[in-house]
Design a protein around this motif. Structure first.
Motif, PDB file in Angstrom:
ATOM      1  N   PHE A 121     -34.675 -87.562 -12.928  1.00 23.19           N
ATOM      2  CA  PHE A 121     -35.703 -88.437 -12.354  1.00 23.19           C
ATOM      3  C   PHE A 121     -35.440 -88.663 -10.870  1.00 23.19           C
ATOM      4  CE2 PHE A 121     -37.143 -92.549 -10.890  1.00 23.19           C
ATOM      5  CZ  PHE A 121     -38.464 -92.574 -11.306  1.00 23.19           C
ATOM      6  N   LEU A 122     -34.217 -89.010 -10.522  1.00 26.92           N
ATOM      7  CA  LEU A 122     -33.894 -89.288  -9.121  1.00 26.92           C
ATOM      8  C   LEU A 122     -34.056 -88.041  -8.255  1.00 26.92           C
ATOM      9  CD1 LEU A 122     -30.732 -91.542  -9.578  1.00 26.92           C
ATOM     10  CD2 LEU A 122     -33.033 -92.271  -8.923  1.00 26.92           C
ATOM     11  N   ILE A 123     -33.579 -86.910  -8.759  1.00 25.30           N
ATOM     12  CA  ILE A 123     -33.695 -85.662  -7.999  1.00 25.30           C
ATOM     13  C   ILE A 123     -35.165 -85.256  -7.870  1.00 25.30           C
ATOM     14  CG2 ILE A 123     -33.158 -83.191  -8.008  1.00 25.30           C
ATOM     15  CD1 ILE A 123     -30.541 -83.951  -9.496  1.00 25.30           C
ATOM     16  N   GLY A 124     -35.902 -85.350  -8.965  1.00 25.35           N
ATOM     17  CA  GLY A 124     -37.291 -84.932  -8.961  1.00 25.35           C
ATOM     18  C   GLY A 124     -38.163 -85.802  -8.075  1.00 25.35           C
ATOM     19  N   TYR A 125     -37.993 -87.119  -8.171  1.00 28.40           N
ATOM     20  CA  TYR A 125     -38.807 -87.993  -7.333  1.00 28.40           C
ATOM     21  C   TYR A 125     -38.452 -87.807  -5.863  1.00 28.40           C
ATOM     22  CZ  TYR A 125     -41.015 -91.925  -5.129  1.00 28.40           C
ATOM     23  OH  TYR A 125     -41.787 -92.688  -4.284  1.00 28.40           O
ATOM     24  N   GLY A 126     -37.152 -87.692  -5.580  1.00 34.62           N
ATOM     25  CA  GLY A 126     -36.730 -87.485  -4.199  1.00 34.62           C
ATOM     26  C   GLY A 126     -37.313 -86.210  -3.619  1.00 34.62           C
ATOM     27  N   THR A 127     -37.357 -85.150  -4.430  1.00 35.32           N
ATOM     28  CA  THR A 127     -37.906 -83.881  -3.972  1.00 35.32           C
ATOM     29  C   THR A 127     -39.408 -83.991  -3.724  1.00 35.32           C
ATOM     30  OG1 THR A 127     -36.220 -82.649  -5.214  1.00 35.32           O
ATOM     31  CG2 THR A 127     -38.206 -81.444  -4.553  1.00 35.32           C
ATOM     32  N   ALA A 128     -40.130 -84.591  -4.668  1.00 33.79           N
ATOM     33  CA  ALA A 128     -41.580 -84.740  -4.524  1.00 33.79           C
ATOM     34  C   ALA A 128     -41.921 -85.583  -3.306  1.00 33.79           C
ATOM     35  CB  ALA A 128     -42.170 -85.370  -5.791  1.00 33.79           C
ATOM     36  N   ARG A 129     -41.174 -86.666  -3.107  1.00 37.11           N
ATOM     37  CA  ARG A 129     -41.452 -87.538  -1.965  1.00 37.11           C
ATOM     38  C   ARG A 129     -41.103 -86.843  -0.649  1.00 37.11           C
ATOM     39  NH1 ARG A 129     -42.238 -93.186  -1.553  1.00 37.11           N
ATOM     40  NH2 ARG A 129     -42.905 -93.534   0.595  1.00 37.11           N
ATOM     41  N   PHE A 130     -40.039 -86.067  -0.649  1.00 32.93           N
ATOM     42  CA  PHE A 130     -39.625 -85.329   0.547  1.00 32.93           C
ATOM     43  C   PHE A 130     -40.733 -84.369   0.980  1.00 32.93           C
ATOM     44  CE2 PHE A 130     -37.638 -81.552   2.443  1.00 32.93           C
ATOM     45  CZ  PHE A 130     -36.967 -82.119   3.512  1.00 32.93           C
ATOM     46  N   ILE A 131     -41.296 -83.650   0.017  1.00 37.37           N
ATOM     47  CA  ILE A 131     -42.365 -82.698   0.324  1.00 37.37           C
ATOM     48  C   ILE A 131     -43.604 -83.436   0.839  1.00 37.37           C
ATOM     49  CG2 ILE A 131     -43.974 -81.022  -0.674  1.00 37.37           C
ATOM     50  CD1 ILE A 131     -41.713 -80.293  -2.667  1.00 37.37           C
ATOM     51  N   ALA A 132     -43.968 -84.516   0.172  1.00 37.22           N
ATOM     52  CA  ALA A 132     -45.179 -85.253   0.539  1.00 37.22           C
ATOM     53  C   ALA A 132     -45.091 -85.862   1.928  1.00 37.22           C
ATOM     54  CB  ALA A 132     -45.447 -86.345  -0.495  1.00 37.22           C
ATOM     55  N   GLU A 133     -43.901 -86.248   2.344  1.00 34.08           N
ATOM     56  CA  GLU A 133     -43.752 -86.907   3.648  1.00 34.08           C
ATOM     57  C   GLU A 133     -44.125 -85.991   4.813  1.00 34.08           C
ATOM     58  OE1 GLU A 133     -43.110 -90.058   4.504  1.00 34.08           O
ATOM     59  OE2 GLU A 133     -43.152 -90.585   2.385  1.00 34.08           O
ATOM     60  N   PHE A 134     -44.117 -84.673   4.604  1.00 32.92           N
ATOM     61  CA  PHE A 134     -44.538 -83.756   5.656  1.00 32.92           C
ATOM     62  C   PHE A 134     -46.034 -83.885   5.944  1.00 32.92           C
ATOM     63  CE2 PHE A 134     -40.573 -81.648   4.437  1.00 32.92           C
ATOM     64  CZ  PHE A 134     -40.041 -81.340   5.676  1.00 32.92           C
ATOM     65  N   PHE A 135     -46.781 -84.428   4.991  1.00 34.79           N
ATOM     66  CA  PHE A 135     -48.233 -84.532   5.134  1.00 34.79           C
ATOM     67  C   PHE A 135     -48.713 -85.978   5.279  1.00 34.79           C
ATOM     68  CE2 PHE A 135     -47.168 -80.828   2.571  1.00 34.79           C
ATOM     69  CZ  PHE A 135     -47.804 -79.807   3.273  1.00 34.79           C
ATOM     70  N   ARG A 136     -47.822 -86.942   5.142  1.00 31.86           N
ATOM     71  CA  ARG A 136     -48.198 -88.351   5.170  1.00 31.86           C
ATOM     72  C   ARG A 136     -47.906 -88.962   6.538  1.00 31.86           C
ATOM     73  NH1 ARG A 136     -45.926 -92.862   0.853  1.00 31.86           N
ATOM     74  NH2 ARG A 136     -46.112 -94.690   2.195  1.00 31.86           N
ATOM     75  N   GLU A 137     -48.855 -89.713   7.055  1.00 31.18           N
ATOM     76  CA  GLU A 137     -48.647 -90.406   8.324  1.00 31.18           C
ATOM     77  C   GLU A 137     -47.589 -91.483   8.136  1.00 31.18           C
ATOM     78  OE1 GLU A 137     -49.355 -91.151  12.374  1.00 31.18           O
ATOM     79  OE2 GLU A 137     -50.208 -89.577  11.110  1.00 31.18           O
ATOM     80  N   PRO A 138     -46.542 -91.470   8.981  1.00 35.42           N
ATOM     81  CA  PRO A 138     -45.503 -92.492   8.817  1.00 35.42           C
ATOM     82  C   PRO A 138     -46.090 -93.885   8.966  1.00 35.42           C
ATOM     83  CG  PRO A 138     -44.779 -90.751  10.307  1.00 35.42           C
ATOM     84  CD  PRO A 138     -46.248 -90.531  10.070  1.00 35.42           C
ATOM     85  N   ASP A 139     -45.745 -94.769   8.034  1.00 31.89           N
ATOM     86  CA  ASP A 139     -46.200 -96.152   8.138  1.00 31.89           C
ATOM     87  C   ASP A 139     -45.071 -97.012   8.680  1.00 31.89           C
ATOM     88  OD1 ASP A 139     -44.678 -95.692   5.933  1.00 31.89           O
ATOM     89  OD2 ASP A 139     -45.778 -97.031   4.597  1.00 31.89           O
ATOM     90  N   ALA A 140     -45.350 -98.269   8.853  1.00 31.00           N
ATOM     91  CA  ALA A 140     -44.321 -99.180   9.372  1.00 31.00           C
ATOM     92  C   ALA A 140     -43.122 -99.149   8.429  1.00 31.00           C
ATOM     93  CB  ALA A 140     -44.875-100.588   9.478  1.00 31.00           C
ATOM     94  N   GLY A 141     -41.942 -98.978   8.972  1.00 28.51           N
ATOM     95  CA  GLY A 141     -40.748 -98.866   8.169  1.00 28.51           C
ATOM     96  C   GLY A 141     -40.236-100.198   7.674  1.00 28.51           C
ATOM     97  N   ILE A 142     -39.104-100.145   7.025  1.00 25.20           N
ATOM     98  CA  ILE A 142     -38.491-101.345   6.484  1.00 25.20           C
ATOM     99  C   ILE A 142     -38.175-102.313   7.622  1.00 25.20           C
ATOM    100  CG2 ILE A 142     -36.416-102.231   5.357  1.00 25.20           C
ATOM    101  CD1 ILE A 142     -36.427 -99.794   3.593  1.00 25.20           C
TER     102      ILE A 142
END
Length: 211
Positions: free
Chosen positions: A186-207
């Motif tokens: 789960f951790l590896i899979g979600y991290g991978t999916a989110r990593f890929i998606a971030e290339f296409f997502r506009e960065p929002d305000a961070g923490i």
């Protein structure tokens, strides 16, 4: 709110199916109790995560009742994730179960909720994508943002996190695995999916408001 409801309903239905399999140690009552705790963890943790990490915290300290105003929006994934971890710790202690055994059962139920949540983001026109090549057939404009054609990154994430990730995790967890193995996937899979998606997502305000 509708997307949260669909995610919880999908998790409950999948959990009941998994518990009904021959050899499962989970009963229908166990499923109901665990998912009730998990729902509380998602809602409370998600809201507090938004308040603490994305704030502004000073506003919520001055207007504490606004912390409860979940209908105005503002839920953080990592806050909900931490909330579920805490809820499952309490559940495991109550049932005298190994925490990883509980998390291995819960983990495959999560991706559909992630997918529904991203569809909700798309419907609300939030967490939009980066500027896209005008030749991209499905590039779209989010009018409340600007007039730039963008990637519908919410739909990318819905597909990666809600469909692909679910298929992999459900298949992997269908057979007996070592304690903690499903949670690790789960951790590896979600991290991978989110990593890929971030290339296409506009960065929002961070923490803490840092970009």
């Amino acid at each position: 709110g509708i997307m949260y409801l669909l995610g919880f309903a999908a998790a409950w239905w999948l959990a009941r199916r998994r518990a009904a399999r021959p050899g499962s140690s989970w009963t229908a009552t166990d499923v109901d109790d665990a998912l009730f705790n998990a729902m509380l963890g998602v809602i409370v943790g998600g809201r507090l995560g938004h308040v603490i990490f994305y704030g502004p915290l000073s506003y919520y300290l001055s207007h504490p009742l606004e912390i409860l105003a979940v209908w105005k929006g503002g839920m953080a994934f990592h806050g909900g994730f931490l909330g579920v971890l805490v809820a499952m710790v309490l559940y495991a202690r109550k049932k005298k179960l190994a925490w990883f055994a509980v998390m291995d059962f819960i983990a495959p139920l999560v991706p559909p909720g992630l997918g529904f949540g991203r569809i909700g983001n798309f419907i609300n026109g939030e967490l939009w994508g980066r500027a896209a090549d005008l030749a991209l057939p499905w590039a779209m404009v989010f009018p409340h943002v600007d007039a730039i054609a963008r990637h519908p990154s919410q739909l990318y994430q819905a597909f990666l996190e809600g469909v692909v990730f679910f298929a992999v995790l459900w298949w992997f967890s269908a057979k007996p695995r070592a304690l903690g193995a499903v949670s690790a996937v789960f951790l590896i899979g979600y991290g991978t999916a989110r990593f890929i998606a971030e290339f296409f997502r506009e960065p929002d305000a961070g923490i803490f408001g840092l970009s």
